[in-house]
Design an enzyme around this catalytic site. Sequence first.
Site, PDB file in Angstrom:
ATOM      1  N   HIS A   1      -8.664  -0.931  -9.150  1.00  0.00           N
ATOM      2  CA  HIS A   1      -8.591   0.059  -8.075  1.00  0.00           C
ATOM      3  C   HIS A   1      -7.487   1.071  -8.359  1.00  0.00           C
ATOM      4  O   HIS A   1      -7.679   2.271  -8.164  1.00  0.00           O
ATOM      5  CB  HIS A   1      -8.330  -0.659  -6.748  1.00  0.00           C
ATOM      6  CG  HIS A   1      -8.027   0.266  -5.617  1.00  0.00           C
ATOM      7  ND1 HIS A   1      -8.983   1.067  -5.024  1.00  0.00           N
ATOM      8  CD2 HIS A   1      -6.848   0.540  -4.961  1.00  0.00           C
ATOM      9  CE1 HIS A   1      -8.423   1.783  -4.054  1.00  0.00           C
ATOM     10  NE2 HIS A   1      -7.139   1.490  -4.008  1.00  0.00           N
TER      11      HIS A   1
ATOM     12  N   ASP B   1       0.846  -1.197   0.000  1.00  0.00           N
ATOM     13  CA  ASP B   1       0.000   0.000   0.000  1.00  0.00           C
ATOM     14  C   ASP B   1       0.882   1.247   0.000  1.00  0.00           C
ATOM     15  O   ASP B   1       1.906   1.287   0.675  1.00  0.00           O
ATOM     16  CB  ASP B   1      -0.898   0.000   1.238  1.00  0.00           C
ATOM     17  CG  ASP B   1      -2.087   0.944   1.105  1.00  0.00           C
ATOM     18  OD1 ASP B   1      -2.219   1.579   0.045  1.00  0.00           O
ATOM     19  OD2 ASP B   1      -2.870   1.031   2.065  1.00  0.00           O
TER      20      ASP B   1
END
Length: 352
Positions: free
Chosen positions: A230, A156
């Site tokens: 995403h 992330d």
Amino acid sequence: MDHRAWERVPIDAQSVEAPLSRSAVFLVMTAGGGHADLAGIREALGAVGDLVKNVGFRDLGGRLSCVVGIGSALWDRLSPARRPAELHPFASVQGPVHAAPSTPGDLLFHLRAEREDMTFELERQLLDVIGDAAQVADETTGFRYFDARDLLGFVDGTANPTGAELPDAALITADADPEFAGGSYVVVQRYVHDMAAWAALSTEEQEAVMGRTKVDNIELDDDDAPRKSHKTLATIEDGAGGELAILRDNMPFGRPGAGEFGTYFIGYSGRLWVIEQMIERMFVGVPPGAYDRLLDFSTAITGSTFFVPTAGMLEDLAEPPADPAAATADVPDQPPAKASSSLGIGSLRDRS
């Protein structure tokens, strides 16, 4: 005496650019409506810098920092004569299947450190100073998960800006809003994951949803795919095709015994509309209806927007305005407004 005791505490309050940490606390609070509550909040804002130094000095290598964000309604009570150009409450987004809710939040304290005991102690002292002037609306403790992965198994924050790119992404510019240059907007959302449903997908299916490979974090090209990933939906471009980055400091959180697994999204930007457009693309979809498939496995529980003043601005807010009536004014929240689309480059240093 350890020679490090003679060093300065390396990270001050309001350091949006502080590095990613091993531990974090995200504390969202709602302010009491009385005059005494507002006075107590001013006192707490004035104490933040000293509290960070007092706790941080115990271990300079702990890299303790605190960023304070102020919501729209509280800002109008603290500084009724002026406000940041784009500041407004988080606007909920209703997509064809999933929704991004708007939840209460007047104060955000984003605490970061390499040691969990330091964030714990700073939070404890902050709450002692605030007392009954504000109530906890959401308290989430985050942690670094292996090599900066989320609980879904993917790295992330890969696209975070670095070096000279950071101020342009995270801070308000003098051209966009000269009175609040050097400040930042921050949006927080707490997402909980359906780990069983996610685990039922193959690795290839998970990678198609995220837009990156799982093991080595290589970006996948989905330009010709009928459904965008995403990664693609969360990428906002300017008129020339350049990416408008934001500074993410997301953290995993969870309680396995309670079956809770999640990601706390926190994004800093000098352009609030960039984060808002990112969230809208995820929940509504591009084209409309083709929403982010990650939302089938991750549910947004909270959503709040704040303005992060510079350290100097924060000190000013700790002092009541000259007009006694303005100092104690209780101003109701404002309805969500459309954000402006001004662009520019910010400064890392306090310009107040």
